[in-house]
Design a protein around this motif. Structure first.
Motif, short mmCIF file in Angstrom:
data_model
loop_
_atom_site.label_atom_id
_atom_site.label_comp_id
_atom_site.label_asym_id
_atom_site.label_seq_id
_atom_site.Cartn_x
_atom_site.Cartn_y
_atom_site.Cartn_z
N GLY A 1 40.52 80.44 98.82
CA GLY A 1 40.98 80.24 97.54
C GLY A 1 41.04 81.33 96.30
N ARG B 1 36.28 78.33 100.23
CA ARG B 1 35.69 79.31 99.51
C ARG B 1 36.03 80.50 99.68
NH1 ARG B 1 34.21 82.06 97.15
NH2 ARG B 1 31.90 82.91 96.42
N LEU C 1 41.40 68.78 92.08
CA LEU C 1 41.18 68.87 90.73
C LEU C 1 40.78 70.01 89.97
CD1 LEU C 1 39.49 65.40 90.70
CD2 LEU C 1 41.87 65.87 90.13
N GLU C 2 39.76 70.78 90.73
CA GLU C 2 39.31 72.19 90.34
C GLU C 2 40.65 73.12 90.29
OE1 GLU C 2 35.68 74.08 91.70
OE2 GLU C 2 34.94 72.27 91.89
N TRP C 3 41.35 73.11 91.22
CA TRP C 3 42.20 74.17 91.24
C TRP C 3 43.39 73.87 90.73
CZ3 TRP C 3 41.05 76.19 97.01
CH2 TRP C 3 39.84 76.62 96.97
N THR D 1 49.27 66.79 94.84
CA THR D 1 48.26 67.40 94.93
C THR D 1 47.00 66.19 94.72
OG1 THR D 1 46.88 69.20 94.34
CG2 THR D 1 47.44 67.64 92.45
N LYS E 1 40.12 66.34 97.52
CA LYS E 1 40.32 65.75 96.11
C LYS E 1 39.62 66.49 95.11
CE LYS E 1 41.35 61.17 97.79
NZ LYS E 1 42.85 61.13 98.01
N ALA E 2 38.61 66.65 95.42
CA ALA E 2 37.80 67.56 94.44
C ALA E 2 38.14 69.03 94.26
CB ALA E 2 36.21 67.74 94.77
N ALA E 3 38.68 69.56 95.48
CA ALA E 3 39.18 70.95 95.27
C ALA E 3 40.56 70.93 94.58
CB ALA E 3 39.49 71.65 96.71
#
Ligand SMILES: NC(=O)c1ccc[n+]([C@@H]2O[C@H](COP(=O)([O-])OP(=O)(O)OC[C@H]3O[C@@H](n4cnc5c(N)ncnc54)[C@H](O)[C@@H]3O)[C@@H](O)[C@H]2O)c1
Length: 254
Positions: free
Chosen positions: A126, A123, A171-173, A241, A167-169
Motif C-alpha cells: 500500500g 500493509r 474506503l481508506e485509500w 472501487t 471494502k475497508a481498504a
C-alpha cells in the motif's frame, strides 16, 4: 492491448492457475510484472513471458511471511522504480473439513494464507503504491466469499474476510487514489480444483454436479479471471472501487 504500459504489477501465487494467467495477461497489456510464489516453478512462467516479448521477473515469496513481503515489495521498487498494481491471488483450498471435527491447525493454516496473506500484501505494498501516485489493488476472493459451502468453513471465512477487507481498504485509500476491488471466481479449471476433486472418491460425479451448478454449464478457464483483473487494473475501471466483480458463470445469481 497496452492499457497498462509503464505500470509495475506484483502478482502473488503466480506459479499456477489464476495467478499465472493473470501475470501473462497483465504483461500483454504492457505492464512489467513481478511474479511471486512459494513455488519456484513460477520462474518458468516469468521466463515464458519474457520469451514472448513481455517484461517479467520471478521472486520466491511466501505470503504468510512479513520479511518475504518486505523483500518482494522492496525488490519491485528497486528494480523498476515504482509499484502501481497489486494482485493478492495466492491461496489454498485447504481440503474438506467438517466443522464437528475441524482442527484448529487446519483453520489457522487456511486463514493465514488466504486472509492474513492479503492483509500483509495491503500493509506492505500500500505505501509503495501510494508513493507512486495511486494505483489498483485486486484481491482474489471467491464465490465462497459470498455464499457458503458445507465442508469449507475456513475457506469461506477466509474469502468472506477478503470481501470486506477489500471494502475497508477501498474506503481508506480512496483519498490516495488507490482503488481496491475484489474478484469472485466461480469454479475455474486449475490445479486447485482438479487436486481437490482428485482427492475424493466421488470426484468425477462431483465435477459434473459442480459444472451443472454454473448456469453457463461449465467451469471457467484461468484466462477469464486474468481478463477481469486486467480490466480492474486499468483506467477502464477508473470509477470502480470497493466493488465485488463476480466472474462465476451465474453460480451466485441463483
Ligand atoms: N480455481 C478456482 O476455482 C477458484 C475459485 C475461486 C477463487 N479461487 C482463488 O484464486 C486464487 C488462485 O487459485 P488457483 O485456482 O489458481 O490455485 P492454484 O493452486 O492453481 O494456484 C495457487 C498458487 O498459490 C501459491 N501459494 C499457495 N500458498 C502460498 C503462500 N503461502 N505463499 C505464496 N504462494 C502460495 C501456490 O504455490 C500456487 O502457485 C486462490 O486465492 C483461490 O482461493 C480459485
Amino acid at each position: 492491448m497496452t492499457r497498462l504500459s509503464g505500470k509495475v504489477a506484483l502478482v502473488t501465487g503466480a506459479a499456477s492457475g489464476l495467478g499465472a494467467a493473470t501475470a501473462r495477461r497483465l504483461a500483454k497489456e504492457g505492464a512489467t510484472v513481478v511474479l511471486t510464489d512459494r513455488d519456484i516453478v513460477g520462474e518458468d512462467i516469468a521466463a515464458h513471458i519474457v520469451d514472448t516479448g513481455g517484461r517479467a521477473v520471478f521472486r520466491l515469496h511466501d505470503v504468510t511471511s512479513q520479511p518475504d513481503w518486505a523483500a518482494a515489495v522492496e525488490h519491485a521498487v528497486a528494480d523498476f522504480g515504482r509499484l502501481d498494481i497489486l494482485v493478492n491471488n495466492a491461496g489454498v483450498a485447504g481440503g474438506n473439513h467438517e466443522l464437528m471435527d475441524h482442527s484448529f491447525d487446519a483453520w489457522r493454516q487456511i486463514l493465514s494464507v488466504n486472509l492474513d496473506g492479503v492483509f500483509l500484501g495491503l500493509r506492505h505494498a500500500g505505501p509503495r503504491i501510494a508513493a507512486s501516485g495511486g494505483g489498483s489493488v485486486i484481491n482474489i476472493s471467491s464465490i465462497l466469499g459470498k455464499v457458503g459451502m458445507a465442508g469449507a468453513a475456513a475457506y469461506c471465512a477466509s474469502k468472506g474476510g477478503v470481501t470486506l477487507l477489500t471494502k475497508a481498504a477501498a474506503l481508506e485509500w480512496a483519498p490516495l487514489g488507490i482503488r481496491v476491488n475484489s474478484i469472485h471466481p466461480g469454479f475455474i479449471d486449475t490445479p486447485m480444483v482438479s487436486g481437490a476433486l482428485a482427492g475424493r472418491e466421488d470426484g468425477n460425479e462431483m465435477r459434473v454436479a459442480l459444472m451443472a451448478a454454473h448456469p453457463l454449464g461449465r467451469f471457467g478457464v484461468p484466462k477469464e479471471i486474468g481478463d477481469a483483473v486486467a480490466f480492474l487494473a486499468s483506467d477502464d475501471a477508473s470509477f470502480i472501487t470497493g466493488a465485488e466483480l463476480v466472474v462465476d458463470g451465474g453460480y451466485t445469481a441463483q
